[in-house]
Write a protein that holds these residues in place. Structure first.
Motif, short mmCIF file in Angstrom:
data_model
loop_
_atom_site.label_atom_id
_atom_site.label_comp_id
_atom_site.label_asym_id
_atom_site.label_seq_id
_atom_site.Cartn_x
_atom_site.Cartn_y
_atom_site.Cartn_z
N THR B 144 4.34 6.48 -58.88
CA THR B 144 4.61 6.04 -60.63
C THR B 144 3.60 4.98 -60.83
O THR B 144 2.54 5.15 -60.29
CB THR B 144 6.45 4.84 -60.44
OG1 THR B 144 5.76 3.55 -59.54
CG2 THR B 144 7.21 5.33 -60.18
N ASN B 145 3.62 4.87 -62.39
CA ASN B 145 2.81 4.29 -63.52
C ASN B 145 2.14 3.21 -63.09
O ASN B 145 2.85 2.38 -62.55
CB ASN B 145 2.40 4.28 -64.51
CG ASN B 145 3.09 5.81 -65.60
OD1 ASN B 145 1.91 6.40 -65.39
ND2 ASN B 145 3.60 6.10 -66.61
N PRO B 146 0.95 3.14 -63.01
CA PRO B 146 0.80 1.38 -62.74
C PRO B 146 0.96 0.72 -63.89
O PRO B 146 -0.01 -0.17 -64.25
CB PRO B 146 -1.28 1.37 -62.41
CG PRO B 146 -1.73 2.64 -63.04
CD PRO B 146 0.08 4.17 -63.25
N ALA B 154 8.32 0.74 -57.99
CA ALA B 154 7.80 1.32 -56.69
C ALA B 154 8.07 0.64 -55.55
O ALA B 154 8.49 0.26 -53.84
CB ALA B 154 6.48 1.28 -56.88
N MET B 155 8.44 -0.59 -55.95
CA MET B 155 8.92 -2.04 -55.27
C MET B 155 10.09 -1.88 -54.51
O MET B 155 10.87 -2.24 -53.73
CB MET B 155 8.64 -3.22 -55.37
CG MET B 155 7.12 -3.55 -55.83
SD MET B 155 6.07 -3.62 -53.86
CE MET B 155 5.07 -2.30 -53.71
N TYR B 156 11.24 -1.98 -55.52
CA TYR B 156 12.65 -1.73 -54.90
C TYR B 156 12.98 -0.80 -54.14
O TYR B 156 13.57 -0.39 -53.57
CB TYR B 156 13.48 -1.39 -56.49
CG TYR B 156 14.59 -1.30 -56.57
CD1 TYR B 156 15.55 -2.58 -56.73
CD2 TYR B 156 14.97 0.81 -56.70
CE1 TYR B 156 16.71 -1.54 -56.25
CE2 TYR B 156 16.36 0.15 -56.61
CZ TYR B 156 17.88 -0.92 -56.35
OH TYR B 156 18.49 -0.90 -56.58
N PHE B 173 -4.81 1.74 -56.63
CA PHE B 173 -5.74 1.04 -57.39
C PHE B 173 -6.86 1.54 -57.70
O PHE B 173 -7.62 0.84 -56.47
CB PHE B 173 -4.39 -0.07 -58.21
CG PHE B 173 -3.55 0.24 -58.51
CD1 PHE B 173 -2.86 1.76 -59.65
CD2 PHE B 173 -2.53 -0.54 -57.72
CE1 PHE B 173 -1.99 2.21 -59.11
CE2 PHE B 173 -1.17 -0.35 -57.60
CZ PHE B 173 -0.55 0.69 -58.65
N GLY B 174 -8.01 1.33 -58.21
CA GLY B 174 -9.27 1.20 -58.30
C GLY B 174 -9.86 1.98 -59.85
O GLY B 174 -9.43 2.29 -60.64
N LEU B 175 -11.15 1.97 -59.71
CA LEU B 175 -11.80 2.47 -61.04
C LEU B 175 -11.17 4.11 -60.96
O LEU B 175 -11.94 4.58 -60.28
CB LEU B 175 -13.73 3.08 -60.23
CG LEU B 175 -14.44 0.74 -60.67
CD1 LEU B 175 -15.73 1.02 -59.84
CD2 LEU B 175 -14.12 0.05 -61.85
N PRO B 176 -11.79 4.57 -63.00
CA PRO B 176 -11.37 6.17 -62.99
C PRO B 176 -12.39 6.56 -62.55
O PRO B 176 -13.61 6.26 -63.55
CB PRO B 176 -11.20 5.70 -64.23
CG PRO B 176 -11.12 4.16 -64.73
CD PRO B 176 -11.30 2.81 -63.54
N LYS B 191 -8.57 -4.65 -58.34
CA LYS B 191 -7.65 -3.70 -57.15
C LYS B 191 -8.70 -3.04 -56.05
O LYS B 191 -9.07 -3.06 -55.72
CB LYS B 191 -7.06 -3.06 -57.65
CG LYS B 191 -5.44 -3.58 -58.51
CD LYS B 191 -4.91 -4.09 -57.33
CE LYS B 191 -3.40 -5.06 -57.64
NZ LYS B 191 -2.93 -4.56 -57.10
N ALA B 192 -10.14 -2.65 -57.34
CA ALA B 192 -11.53 -1.42 -56.52
C ALA B 192 -11.83 -2.70 -55.59
O ALA B 192 -12.66 -1.73 -54.51
CB ALA B 192 -12.20 -1.42 -57.92
N LEU B 193 -11.85 -4.16 -56.12
CA LEU B 193 -12.57 -4.74 -54.83
C LEU B 193 -12.03 -4.94 -53.04
O LEU B 193 -12.14 -4.41 -52.19
CB LEU B 193 -12.92 -6.36 -55.37
CG LEU B 193 -14.20 -7.07 -55.15
CD1 LEU B 193 -15.94 -6.04 -54.96
CD2 LEU B 193 -14.44 -8.61 -55.60
N GLU B 194 -10.52 -5.11 -54.04
CA GLU B 194 -9.52 -5.65 -53.03
C GLU B 194 -9.49 -4.41 -51.96
O GLU B 194 -9.55 -4.19 -51.10
CB GLU B 194 -8.43 -5.88 -53.36
CG GLU B 194 -7.65 -6.46 -52.81
CD GLU B 194 -5.80 -6.94 -53.33
OE1 GLU B 194 -5.64 -7.46 -52.70
OE2 GLU B 194 -5.63 -5.56 -54.16
N ASN B 195 -9.81 -3.04 -52.54
CA ASN B 195 -9.29 -1.54 -51.59
C ASN B 195 -10.47 -0.91 -51.15
O ASN B 195 -11.02 0.13 -51.37
CB ASN B 195 -8.06 -0.64 -52.82
CG ASN B 195 -6.62 -1.72 -53.02
OD1 ASN B 195 -6.24 -2.46 -52.08
ND2 ASN B 195 -6.34 -1.36 -53.62
#
Lengths: 199, 199
Positions: B144-146, B154-156, B173-176, B191-195
């Motif tokens: 699903t869309n971010p 998505a969580m549900y 999720f990250g840099l395009p 998100k890019a840093l985290e992942n």
């Protein structure tokens, strides 16, 4: 072609994309929108399309679009049928009618002379205009757009009308009301200066 | 209403204006365009509308739009039917298929949970998704869309799937790709840093 999409959807998208100003993405969105419409909504849309296309034609006199033989303006006896305002498209009539000032009638050319687009004078409703000019005609107002094609068409038609002894006028060029001098282009400003009036 | 315009034209303009993203001016231009279309063009347009609306429905398995009982993807035996990518709309499938990388199947929710728009989970194709999950199902990818709604949905769904013992994943999720750090928003950058991945 994208084979993951149902063929009728692809076809509908292509149909929408043929309309002016609708790109591929918009066409796709519109096609998906149709999927969510009810049966009666789709029927109403199709009916409107067919009805407009089949029942609307040019007014016998002024070539405006109408369902009847005469458009409401030509059929209106309270209007001045001896003043004819010559416009490019039926949309222009709507614009003039909004002013609520003009009480004459119209003549729609359905285009402007444009040799580059292969639009020659015989493709416009010019002979229908000449056929309307009678001894009673007071004035023909050339109200084509202030573009190269609009000017050329106005000049061409005025040359045909002059020998008939009819008064031919052109819409005034000048500053648009509410505009500012700063943003006026030089030709508009020149015309505004040239056509200046006593106050 | 403008009585200088033929009624069928006004009606057609109103029909066009009901479509998403089409304003009053565009609708008018489209209606006038229809006037200039040939009989066969108008017929082709109406046929496409009706055919799409009447013949296209949801695939029995994945709820993608199709003319057949099964969509081409569900009917394709070469695809991995044990990996299901859950998307919001049929358009998202087209986007995934463009990558030419994904070989699994899809499930279209036809919306996202959004209490503010009165879209509750029972209005989405969630029970159809749960019914598809079997012992062979390897993975369900939440695509699903971010957005807030996309995340919530998505969580549900993942909470419903987890007890069934199925592996549930979420798009990264990250840099395009092709984007620049300078223009990345802080959440994307976080998100890019985290992942971040080992290189």
């Amino acid at each position: 072609m994208d084979n993951t999409k149902a063929l009728p959807l692809v076809e509908l998208t292509e149909q929408f994309a043929k309309l002016p100003g609708i790109g591929k993405k918009s066409a796709e969105r519109l096609a998906y929108h149709v999927m969510g419409m009810t049966d009666s909504e789709v029927k109403a849309f199709c009916d409107a399309l067919n009805k407009a296309h089949n029942n609307v034609h040019c007014c016998r006199v002024c070539q405006n679009l109408t369902e009847n033989e005469l458009c409401p303006i030509c059929a209106d006896n309270l209007r001045d049928h001896n003043t004819i305002c010559v416009v490019e498209t039926p949309k222009d009539i709507t614009a003039f009618e909004r002013t609520r000032e003009y009480k004459g009638v119209y003549h729609v050319l359905h285009g402007l002379i444009s040799p580059i687009d292969n639009v020659t004078p015989d493709k416009l409703k010019i002979k229908e205009l000449l056929a309307r000019i009678g001894d009673d005609t007071n004035e023909v107002i050339m109200a084509t757009n202030p573009t190269v094609e609009g000017e050329a068409t106005a000049m061409y038609i005025s040359k045909l009308l002059k020998p008939l002894g009819v008064r031919v006028t052109r819409l005034a060029f000048g500053l648009p009301v509410g505009g500012t001098l700063e943003y006026a282009d030089e030709i508009t400003l020149f015309k505004a200066l040239e056509n200046r009036n006593e106050i």
